[in-house]
Scaffold this active site. Structure first.
Site, mmCIF file in Angstrom:
data_model
loop_
_atom_site.group_PDB
_atom_site.id
_atom_site.type_symbol
_atom_site.label_atom_id
_atom_site.label_comp_id
_atom_site.label_asym_id
_atom_site.label_seq_id
_atom_site.Cartn_x
_atom_site.Cartn_y
_atom_site.Cartn_z
ATOM 1 N N ARG A 282 58.268 -4.574 29.518
ATOM 2 C CA ARG A 282 59.709 -4.566 29.269
ATOM 3 C C ARG A 282 59.961 -5.158 27.904
ATOM 4 N NH1 ARG A 282 60.214 -1.584 32.967
ATOM 5 N NH2 ARG A 282 61.452 -1.848 34.851
ATOM 6 N N GLU B 70 67.600 0.097 25.228
ATOM 7 C CA GLU B 70 67.193 1.501 25.301
ATOM 8 C C GLU B 70 68.159 2.298 26.198
ATOM 9 O OE1 GLU B 70 63.278 0.484 27.065
ATOM 10 O OE2 GLU B 70 63.945 1.537 28.867
ATOM 11 N N HIS C 33 60.075 5.236 26.797
ATOM 12 C CA HIS C 33 59.914 4.628 28.137
ATOM 13 C C HIS C 33 59.468 5.692 29.156
ATOM 14 C CE1 HIS C 33 61.443 1.364 31.141
ATOM 15 N NE2 HIS C 33 60.344 1.953 31.564
HETATM 16 C C1 8YV Z 1 61.017 3.587 35.206
HETATM 17 C C2 8YV Z 1 59.747 1.542 35.006
HETATM 18 O O1 8YV Z 1 61.460 3.214 36.435
HETATM 19 O O2 8YV Z 1 58.263 1.245 36.798
HETATM 20 C C3 8YV Z 1 59.078 0.736 36.045
HETATM 21 O O3 8YV Z 1 59.376 -0.459 36.124
HETATM 22 O O4 8YV Z 1 60.381 1.032 34.155
HETATM 23 C C4 8YV Z 1 59.649 3.016 34.998
HETATM 24 O O5 8YV Z 1 58.721 3.530 35.870
HETATM 25 C C5 8YV Z 1 61.013 5.048 35.034
HETATM 26 O O6 8YV Z 1 61.108 5.279 33.692
HETATM 27 C C6 8YV Z 1 62.120 5.766 35.751
HETATM 28 O O7 8YV Z 1 63.345 5.396 35.294
#
Ligand code: 8YV
Length: 315
Positions: free
Chosen positions: A234, A263, A281
């Protein structure tokens, strides 16, 4: 039988939307022009929130749903869910771990290779005729055998390190404690010391208030002008202002980033930098993994409404 009302925070692929719409009365938050008015209208009916890792559910959203029982996250990271607000009301929270681990690790390692070997520029070199006009592409830095640091040896960090071992890299890691499963990989508790001995530093730890800016100016400078920072966790784990300053001044060699503060809008300073690889992402973004994530998101909701144990509960 009436279907439970759920609030859907962001879009999903059609293969998830169809079964979700079949099982629940779905209120699409992301389509509402006036979000506050929409929440005020549908919130009182909502028993579940279906969200995504990066979107989560904040305190205001949770407060707007007085009958809320469960928040199901499509993603492993649940840092964008206000856990305190959920805990205070006994609201369950689920995520989608494991199914995405290897794809996320693959993308992290791919980013290291692409960036270190200059593959984006090399592609342009072929397409724009530079190869014919200017000759050989400028030499880049090798990957195999060099020193890699993994900050956070959880599920994803472990899979990253396993892949790096295949490149004969010299691997060390930081975590809250040494891990038995790390085998011969060196444990270095201090992230600054880890960065100091690394050519490539992977940020793979789950984000929380405690890890905010764990990669700050000191870690970045310790990685140094020859180092590369790779973030597949993150944005909040990195002090982005310090990162941009260091990249612009050459105090950090390069970065490969899949996540950004704010983002999908990102700081325009990133766009002007030649020494960054920018990704939207999408570390978990394969058809196979996203299908498995969607299934697990629904399995958690279904289990909850059937009164069964939640497959992957966080709270
Ligand atoms: C997003 C993610 O959820 O697993 C995570 O924590 O950030 C990603 O897998 C994915 O981009 C769908 O929004």
């Amino acid at each position: 039988m009436t279907k439970p009302h759920i609030l859907q925070v962001g879009p999903y692929p059609e293969w998830d939307q169809i079964p979700l719409d079949a099982a629940f009365t779905v209120h699409r938050y992301f389509e509402a022009a006036d979000k506050a008015a929409f929440l005020a209208e549908v919130g009182p009916m909502v028993r579940a929130i279906a969200t995504r890792g990066e979107l989560g559910a904040n305190a205001a959203m949770i407060a707007a749903c007085p009958k809320l029982e469960v928040i199901s996250v499509y993603g492993v990271g649940y840092d964008a869910v206000d856990l305190e607000a959920a805990r205070a009301r006994g609201i369950r929270v689920t995520n989608t771990p494991d199914v995405l681990t290897k794809d996320v690790a693959d993308l992290g390692v791919a980013m290291m290779l692409v960036q270190s070997r200059g593959m984006i520029g090399a592609e342009a070199w072929v397409r724009d005729g530079s190869w014919g006009e200017k000759g050989l592409y400028p030499l880049k830095r090798k990957v195999w055998g060099r020193r890699a640091g993994v900050l956070g040896l959880g599920r994803i960090g472990f899979e990253v390190a396993k892949r790096l071992a295949g490149f004969d890299m010299d691997i060390a890691y930081s975590d809250t404690s040494a891990k038995e499963y790390a085998g011969s990989w060196e444990f270095i508790a201090d992230p600054v010391a880890l960065a100091e001995r690394s050519d490539f530093l992977f940020v793979t730890l789950a984000a929380s208030a405690a890890t905010r800016h764990i990669v700050g100016a000191k870690v970045i400078e310790a990685l140094g002008p020859e180092g590369m920072l790779i973030n597949i966790s993150r944005a909040s784990n990195i002090d982005e202002a310090a990162l941009l300053d260091a990249l612009e001044a050459g105090r950090l060699g390069s970065a490969a980033l899949d996540v950004f503060e704010g983002e999908p809008k990102l700081n325009p300073r990133f766009l002007r930098l030649p020494n960054v690889l920018l990704q939207p992402h999408h570390a978990s973004g394969t058809v196979e993994t996203r299908k498995a994530m969607g299934q697990l998101l629904r399995d958690n909701l279904t289990a909850h409404f059937a009164g069964n144990p939640l497959p992957t509960a966080v709270l």
